[in-house]
Design a protein around this motif. Structure first.
Motif, mmCIF file in Angstrom:
data_model
loop_
_atom_site.group_PDB
_atom_site.id
_atom_site.type_symbol
_atom_site.label_atom_id
_atom_site.label_comp_id
_atom_site.label_asym_id
_atom_site.label_seq_id
_atom_site.Cartn_x
_atom_site.Cartn_y
_atom_site.Cartn_z
ATOM 1 N N GLU A 9 40.104 -47.970 24.974
ATOM 2 C CA GLU A 9 40.804 -49.022 25.709
ATOM 3 C C GLU A 9 41.060 -48.484 27.110
ATOM 4 O O GLU A 9 41.710 -47.452 27.273
ATOM 5 C CB GLU A 9 42.107 -49.391 25.016
ATOM 6 C CG GLU A 9 42.777 -50.585 25.662
ATOM 7 C CD GLU A 9 43.920 -51.104 24.818
ATOM 8 O OE1 GLU A 9 43.704 -51.439 23.636
ATOM 9 O OE2 GLU A 9 45.034 -51.151 25.359
ATOM 10 N N MET A 10 40.498 -49.169 28.095
ATOM 11 C CA MET A 10 40.524 -48.690 29.467
ATOM 12 C C MET A 10 41.254 -49.657 30.386
ATOM 13 O O MET A 10 41.207 -50.867 30.173
ATOM 14 C CB MET A 10 39.099 -48.524 29.988
ATOM 15 C CG MET A 10 38.256 -47.571 29.204
ATOM 16 S SD MET A 10 36.596 -47.487 29.886
ATOM 17 C CE MET A 10 35.907 -46.157 28.942
ATOM 18 N N LYS A 11 41.874 -49.093 31.410
ATOM 19 C CA LYS A 11 42.441 -49.912 32.484
ATOM 20 C C LYS A 11 41.682 -49.554 33.751
ATOM 21 O O LYS A 11 41.584 -48.377 34.109
ATOM 22 C CB LYS A 11 43.928 -49.642 32.678
ATOM 23 C CG LYS A 11 44.504 -50.466 33.840
ATOM 24 C CD LYS A 11 46.013 -50.426 33.895
ATOM 25 C CE LYS A 11 46.486 -49.163 34.536
ATOM 26 N NZ LYS A 11 47.938 -49.138 34.763
ATOM 27 N N VAL A 24 42.396 -54.670 31.749
ATOM 28 C CA VAL A 24 42.438 -53.800 30.574
ATOM 29 C C VAL A 24 41.379 -54.336 29.622
ATOM 30 O O VAL A 24 41.333 -55.535 29.343
ATOM 31 C CB VAL A 24 43.838 -53.808 29.913
ATOM 32 C CG1 VAL A 24 43.836 -52.942 28.653
ATOM 33 C CG2 VAL A 24 44.901 -53.326 30.903
ATOM 34 N N PHE A 25 40.510 -53.437 29.143
ATOM 35 C CA PHE A 25 39.406 -53.869 28.274
ATOM 36 C C PHE A 25 39.056 -52.766 27.287
ATOM 37 O O PHE A 25 39.447 -51.617 27.452
ATOM 38 C CB PHE A 25 38.186 -54.272 29.112
ATOM 39 C CG PHE A 25 37.591 -53.160 29.933
ATOM 40 C CD1 PHE A 25 36.468 -52.494 29.500
ATOM 41 C CD2 PHE A 25 38.153 -52.787 31.151
ATOM 42 C CE1 PHE A 25 35.913 -51.461 30.253
ATOM 43 C CE2 PHE A 25 37.615 -51.773 31.911
ATOM 44 C CZ PHE A 25 36.490 -51.104 31.464
ATOM 45 N N ASP A 92 42.072 -39.562 29.894
ATOM 46 C CA ASP A 92 41.165 -39.183 30.976
ATOM 47 C C ASP A 92 41.096 -40.302 32.007
ATOM 48 O O ASP A 92 41.335 -41.472 31.688
ATOM 49 C CB ASP A 92 39.755 -38.921 30.435
ATOM 50 C CG ASP A 92 39.632 -37.590 29.730
ATOM 51 O OD1 ASP A 92 40.561 -36.770 29.838
ATOM 52 O OD2 ASP A 92 38.596 -37.375 29.066
ATOM 53 N N ALA A 93 40.742 -39.926 33.218
ATOM 54 C CA ALA A 93 40.517 -40.898 34.287
ATOM 55 C C ALA A 93 39.220 -40.530 34.996
ATOM 56 O O ALA A 93 38.867 -39.350 35.085
ATOM 57 C CB ALA A 93 41.683 -40.910 35.264
ATOM 58 N N PHE A 94 38.515 -41.548 35.464
ATOM 59 C CA PHE A 94 37.301 -41.323 36.227
ATOM 60 C C PHE A 94 37.151 -42.464 37.229
ATOM 61 O O PHE A 94 37.956 -43.385 37.242
ATOM 62 C CB PHE A 94 36.077 -41.153 35.318
ATOM 63 C CG PHE A 94 35.789 -42.276 34.359
ATOM 64 C CD1 PHE A 94 34.747 -43.152 34.591
ATOM 65 C CD2 PHE A 94 36.542 -42.437 33.192
ATOM 66 C CE1 PHE A 94 34.458 -44.169 33.685
ATOM 67 C CE2 PHE A 94 36.258 -43.430 32.291
ATOM 68 C CZ PHE A 94 35.214 -44.313 32.536
ATOM 69 N N HIS A 106 37.160 -47.853 42.355
ATOM 70 C CA HIS A 106 37.954 -48.216 41.185
ATOM 71 C C HIS A 106 38.397 -46.953 40.450
ATOM 72 O O HIS A 106 37.634 -46.001 40.363
ATOM 73 C CB HIS A 106 37.124 -49.038 40.192
ATOM 74 C CG HIS A 106 36.501 -50.263 40.749
ATOM 75 N ND1 HIS A 106 35.439 -50.230 41.627
ATOM 76 C CD2 HIS A 106 36.769 -51.567 40.521
ATOM 77 C CE1 HIS A 106 35.088 -51.483 41.922
ATOM 78 N NE2 HIS A 106 35.875 -52.306 41.273
ATOM 79 N N THR A 107 39.585 -46.978 39.905
ATOM 80 C CA THR A 107 40.047 -45.924 39.014
ATOM 81 C C THR A 107 40.031 -46.485 37.598
ATOM 82 O O THR A 107 40.534 -47.586 37.365
ATOM 83 C CB THR A 107 41.479 -45.476 39.370
ATOM 84 O OG1 THR A 107 41.472 -44.961 40.703
ATOM 85 C CG2 THR A 107 41.977 -44.409 38.406
ATOM 86 N N ILE A 108 39.432 -45.740 36.684
ATOM 87 C CA ILE A 108 39.388 -46.134 35.279
ATOM 88 C C ILE A 108 40.179 -45.101 34.483
ATOM 89 O O ILE A 108 39.886 -43.911 34.547
ATOM 90 C CB ILE A 108 37.942 -46.213 34.750
ATOM 91 C CG1 ILE A 108 37.120 -47.176 35.600
ATOM 92 C CG2 ILE A 108 37.936 -46.613 33.282
ATOM 93 C CD1 ILE A 108 35.635 -47.164 35.287
ATOM 94 N N GLU A 109 41.178 -45.587 33.748
ATOM 95 C CA GLU A 109 42.006 -44.716 32.916
ATOM 96 C C GLU A 109 41.793 -45.092 31.453
ATOM 97 O O GLU A 109 41.852 -46.273 31.108
ATOM 98 C CB GLU A 109 43.480 -44.908 33.259
ATOM 99 C CG GLU A 109 43.804 -44.630 34.715
ATOM 100 C CD GLU A 109 45.184 -45.128 35.071
ATOM 101 O OE1 GLU A 109 46.156 -44.432 34.733
ATOM 102 O OE2 GLU A 109 45.264 -46.224 35.670
ATOM 103 N N VAL A 110 41.556 -44.101 30.613
ATOM 104 C CA VAL A 110 41.439 -44.347 29.180
ATOM 105 C C VAL A 110 42.855 -44.299 28.609
ATOM 106 O O VAL A 110 43.481 -43.247 28.542
ATOM 107 C CB VAL A 110 40.528 -43.318 28.482
ATOM 108 C CG1 VAL A 110 40.423 -43.628 26.989
ATOM 109 C CG2 VAL A 110 39.146 -43.304 29.127
#
Length: 186
Positions: A9-11, A24-25, A92-94, A106-110
């Motif tokens: 689940e990522m934001k 959020v997906f 984690d973030a990427f 974009h920042t993606i956070e798990v």
């Protein structure tokens, strides 16, 4: 049971934009970064016109070409690199860069990670805030100008901006429409 995919689940948040544009997906850790790119295009509302790249630790993941992106140990092909292969997990973030000209960062956070128990894992958007900026608006500074021009009928560029994309509602996000598009994604 360990052969079941992991659901992530990522934001995802668009940097340098206020108010914040985020989604959020959920996705499987078994999808490729190319598929993640396609999912992000849908959940964010982009139109998939431009190049992209993911960055995670030492890795850069994108589509190889002869000049900008040549495969090696840390430059990976998005078409066959799976999310789970490089060890992305909860907390984690990427980053995801879309459109190297407008430079949308974009920042993606798990946020969560859990094992799937049966059935296939379909991508799903859970929540979102704000509309996606129009393609080719000129990055975050161009988007800010665009919103100012649309909001002020006395602005010298108001008519031109209105004519370019029509009415634009920056605070709209349609979760149902996004999930309908995700269902059609193969």
């Amino acid at each position: 049971m360990s052969n079941q995919p992991i659901i992530l689940e990522m934001k995802i948040s668009l940097r340098d934009i206020h108010p914040r544009i985020e989604r959020v997906f959920r996705v499987s850790d078994r999808i490729t970064f190319r598929k993640l790119h396609e999912i992000i295009q849908i959940v964010m509302g982009w139109e998939n016109y431009h190049l992209y790249e993911f960055r995670y630790g030492p890795y850069r993941i994108g589509i190889p070409d002869d000049e900008y992106f040549i495969l090696d140990r840390t430059h990976l092909d998005a078409r066959d690199t799976r999310i789970g292969k490089i060890g992305i997990e909860m907390d984690d973030a990427f980053t995801y860069q879309y459109d190297f000209g407008d430079d949308w960062q974009h920042t993606i956070e798990v946020q969560y990670s859990y094992r799937s128990f049966g059935g296939s894992v379909k991508p799903e958007c859970i929540n979102g805030k704000q509309a996606c900026p129009p393609e080719d608006v000129g990055g975050s500074s161009g988007y800010s100008r665009y919103l100012i021009e649309l909001a002020d009928p006395n602005n010298e560029n108001h008519t031109q901006s209105l004519g370019w994309r029509g009415l634009f509602e920056a605070d709209e996000f349609n979760l149902t429409a996004v999930n309908e598009r995700l269902k059609r994604l193969r």
